[in-house]
Enzyme design. Structure first.
Site, short mmCIF file in Angstrom:
data_model
loop_
_atom_site.label_atom_id
_atom_site.label_comp_id
_atom_site.label_asym_id
_atom_site.label_seq_id
_atom_site.Cartn_x
_atom_site.Cartn_y
_atom_site.Cartn_z
CD GLU A 67 -3.17 -11.44 -19.35
OE1 GLU A 67 -4.23 -11.45 -18.68
OE2 GLU A 67 -2.11 -11.96 -18.97
NE ARG A 302 -17.45 -12.57 -17.96
CZ ARG A 302 -16.18 -12.17 -18.13
NH1 ARG A 302 -15.73 -11.09 -17.53
NH2 ARG A 302 -15.35 -12.86 -18.88
CE LYS A 312 -8.37 -14.68 -22.57
NZ LYS A 312 -7.75 -13.53 -21.91
P1 ATP Z 1 -11.40 -14.65 -19.81
O1 ATP Z 1 -12.15 -14.30 -18.57
O2 ATP Z 1 -12.10 -15.55 -20.73
O3 ATP Z 1 -10.00 -15.06 -19.55
P2 ATP Z 1 -10.62 -12.02 -20.06
O4 ATP Z 1 -11.56 -11.05 -19.49
O5 ATP Z 1 -9.50 -12.36 -19.17
O6 ATP Z 1 -11.34 -13.29 -20.60
P3 ATP Z 1 -9.20 -10.16 -21.59
O7 ATP Z 1 -8.27 -10.41 -22.69
O8 ATP Z 1 -8.67 -9.65 -20.33
O9 ATP Z 1 -9.99 -11.51 -21.38
O10 ATP Z 1 -10.42 -9.27 -22.05
C1 ATP Z 1 -10.33 -8.15 -22.88
C2 ATP Z 1 -11.58 -7.34 -22.74
O11 ATP Z 1 -12.70 -8.11 -23.13
C3 ATP Z 1 -11.81 -6.90 -21.32
O12 ATP Z 1 -12.15 -5.52 -21.32
C4 ATP Z 1 -12.96 -7.74 -20.86
O13 ATP Z 1 -13.75 -7.04 -19.95
C5 ATP Z 1 -13.71 -8.02 -22.16
N1 ATP Z 1 -14.43 -9.29 -22.05
C6 ATP Z 1 -13.92 -10.50 -21.80
N2 ATP Z 1 -14.88 -11.43 -21.72
C7 ATP Z 1 -16.06 -10.78 -21.93
C8 ATP Z 1 -17.44 -11.18 -21.96
N3 ATP Z 1 -17.81 -12.45 -21.75
N4 ATP Z 1 -18.37 -10.23 -22.21
C9 ATP Z 1 -18.02 -8.96 -22.42
N5 ATP Z 1 -16.75 -8.52 -22.39
C10 ATP Z 1 -15.77 -9.41 -22.16
MG MG Z 2 -9.10 -10.57 -18.02
#
Ligand code: ATP
Ligand code: MG
Length: 597
Positions: A67, A302, A312
């Site tokens: 996102e 994760r 974030k």
């Molecule tokens: P945050 O939780 O920090 O806001 P997010 O998951 O919302 O991160 P996105 O931009 O939605 O961030 O994530 C893009 C992709 O990266 C998703 O498929 C998510 O599953 C993966 N991702 C995010 N954080 C991790 C992590 N710590 N380990 C592995 N994959 C991750």
């Molecule tokens: Mg997310």
């Protein structure tokens, strides 16, 4: 006289490809020919577009779906490298898809930065003559049309309860939910209301579109989940065209299906959403909207890392409240920060291989990532000399005004990279820590009466030191042995225990050097304290003026080196200029955080 890296594109040290449960699923799917007859028109779209097209040249399709509401962080590297890596290994394609269905926090700035970081990590979405860079916002018409389709089939309704009422009737893990009084609206009323929502006739929060599944489902996520909400908000790509936006849990499976994704890999917290993911796709395929076979969602754990925060929300707080110097501060666990710090994409790849992929949640020690970075940097970096905490050394018996050359290997494990000349003269800079007036036990470096070797140069004997009025040491005096020069016959007859580095004071260049350390001093900054900020490491950044060997005065931005004894350093990509270098320390030579040190 610019000095680059020994090899800019060096691959991580070889590690055998270890299989994992996701690879096992893909192997089985390919062996069964599950996707063999899948067709692809060349662009994302519904069944109408795909069905009569040719067989998809991609054996599998994965996607990385960020996102655009922030910068990529260390955690994302696991997902990027997994998805792009699988596509590469299985003759597939990985899409970079911006999941931009939530207008308020999203911005083009983040889109640009994410594209940059994915490229930096080696993610390649240009395959089979096409660029697979997609935006969920390009599918708004499909999301909308499919929602009307669900309404027409009696599978979605407009609920006009307040958010509190909906929460109160959702039930709990032990109790079923209650049907909304609006659940039995007619198809015609639902269509009319939904169109009014789209046309801007209703305020935010007054209505919501829900699927009609089962308010008594043991999985709360199946109790008529919402799929569209009213949000009068400007979108960074579609402007004010829409005032209703699809919910993530509805948009995501549709995006995957429109893009012909075969394996939709996400983190474990979406496991409970998988039944809804499958429900949405099965219904829309049944109504002829989507190409089949349908994508399958697969969850993995994760990445959690000690000594850092990855959420974030926390990262934004660090930036906005100026605890760091921006998203690309080298201490930030963002990829823009990692790059400025001197971490390498190859180091992240090695790390991803080493930690593997599984379904069990665990914490990975920061030292594992640092070790991987070290390993790659050790391979690729030329060696240089820097004096970080300078003290003057005067060789009393060396002729004033004389200079000669000493030769230092560029990489001790790679003799083929040759040697470089280092000017040697009467006045030197050495590290302040390398001299002790009264040496503690086991100290083998400079103290009055002791002999050490000036590395790659001569053996010297300390004869005393000058002090200022306050008693601080201002210079150290020594005498050198003219027949002890490294590499000359007989030089090895000198047996000394100490070996210190040095720079000729008249030739050394001054430069700003930034020493970074971990941003937090506790392994779990957001645990055991009310405020993660309490765990900030007060010594995470130190800016010093250091002396560097002359060959470092003119290096390209982002050139990386080992400064002997001090660690790995990178010329700051923004601040370092030819003739005026600025270096950041990526990581020390050894793990200084290990227990007992
Ligand atoms: P945050 O939780 O920090 O806001 P997010 O998951 O919302 O991160 P996105 O931009 O939605 O961030 O994530 C893009 C992709 O990266 C998703 O498929 C998510 O599953 C993966 N991702 C995010 N954080 C991790 C992590 N710590 N380990 C592995 N994959 C991750
Ligand atoms: Mg997310």
């Amino acid at each position: 006289m610019s000095n680059g890296n020994a090899s800019k594109t060096s691959e991580p040290p070889k590690a055998a490809q270890i299989t994992n449960f996701i690879r096992n699923i893909i192997d089985a799917d390919l062996a069964a020919g599950k996707y063999a007859s899948r067709t692809w028109s060349g662009t994302p779209g519904p069944a109408l577009m795909q069905a009569k097209a040719a067989i998809d040249p991609a054996k599998i399709r994965t996607r990385f779906p960020p996102e655009p509401n922030g910068y990529l962080h260390y955690g994302h590297t696991k997902s990027v490298l997994l998805n792009f890596g699988l596509a590469d290994d299985y003759a597939g394609v990985c899409h970079l898809r911006f999941d931009d269905t939530n207008p308020e926090k999203e911005d083009q700035e983040y889109v640009d930065s994410i594209i940059d970081s994915v490229h930096w990590l080696g993610g390649n979405y240009d395959k089979n003559g096409a660029s697979h860079l997609y935006f969920a916002s390009d599918y708004f018409d499909y999301f909308y049309a499919f929602a009307e389709m669900l309404i027409e089939h009696g599978l979605a309704y407009v609920d006009s309860q307040s958010a509190e009422e909906m929460r109160a009737t959702r039930g709990s893990l032990t109790e079923p939910g209650k049907n909304s009084p609006f659940r039995d609206r007619s198809v015609a009323d639902n269509l009319q209301l939904f169109r009014e929502m789209r046309d801007g006739k209703h305020a935010d929060g007054t209505h919501i579109l829900r699927t009609k599944i089962d308010m008594a489902s043991p999985n709360i996520n199946m109790r008529d989940p919402a799929i569209y909400r009213i949000k009068h908000a400007h979108h960074h790509r579609t402007g004010d065209k829409w005032c209703i936006y699809p919910m993530y849990t509805y948009a995501h499976p549709v995006e995957d299906a429109l893009e012909n994704i075969t394996h939709s890999i996400c983190t474990l917290e979406f496991e409970d959403q998988r039944p809804f993911y499958d429900w949405v796709l099965a219904k829309l395929a049944e109504f002829g909207a989507l190409n089949t076979p349908l994508p399958q969602q697969i969850e993995f754990s994760r990445l959690n890392l000690t000594y850092i925060v990855l959420s974030k929300r926390y990262l934004r707080q660090l930036v906005e409240q100026h605890y760091v110097d921006g998203w690309d501060d080298p201490r930030m666990p963002t990829l823009v920060g990692a790059r400025r710090r001197g971490f390498t994409a190859a180091g992240f790849k090695l790390f991803a291989q080493r930690i593997g992929v599984s379904k069990s949640d665990s914490w990975i020690e920061m030292s594992v990532l640092e070790d991987c970075q070290r390993e790659v940097l050790n391979e690729e970096c030329l060696r240089k000399v820097a004096v970080l905490n300078p003290l003057k050394l005067i060789i009393d018996n060396y002729p004033a005004g004389q200079t000669e050359e000493c030769f230092a290997p560029n990489h001790p494990q790679k003799p083929e990279l040759g040697k470089r000349a280092m000017p040697f003269s009467k006045e030197m800079w050495i590290e302040r820590e390398d001299f002790e007036e009264t040496p503690p036990k086991g100290f083998f470096r400079l103290f009055p009466g002791n002999m050490v070797r000036l590395r790659y140069g001569f053996v010297i004997k300390c004869i005393g030191a000058d002090k200022d009025a306050a008693g601080n040491i201002t210079a150290v005096h020594c005498e050198y042995s003219a027949d002890s020069k490294s590499g000359t016959p007989g030089s090895d007859t000198y047996k000394v225990k100490g070996n210190i580095h040095w720079l000729s004071a008249t030739h050394a260049v001054q430069a700003e050097v930034r020493l970074f350390d971990r941003l937090f001093s506790a392994p779990h900054p957001d645990r055991g304290t009310d405020n993660f900020l309490d765990d900030l490491n007060p010594k995470s950044k130190q800016v010093i003026t250091a002396y560097l060997e002359p060959s470092l005065s003119d290096v390209a931005a982002e050139a990386r080196f080992q400064f002997e004894r001090h660690g790995y350093f990178v010329a700051d990509r923004l601040d370092s200029k030819p003739g005026n270098p600025v270096f950041n320390r990526a990581v020390t030579l050894r793990d200084s955080w290990a227990a007992g040190s």
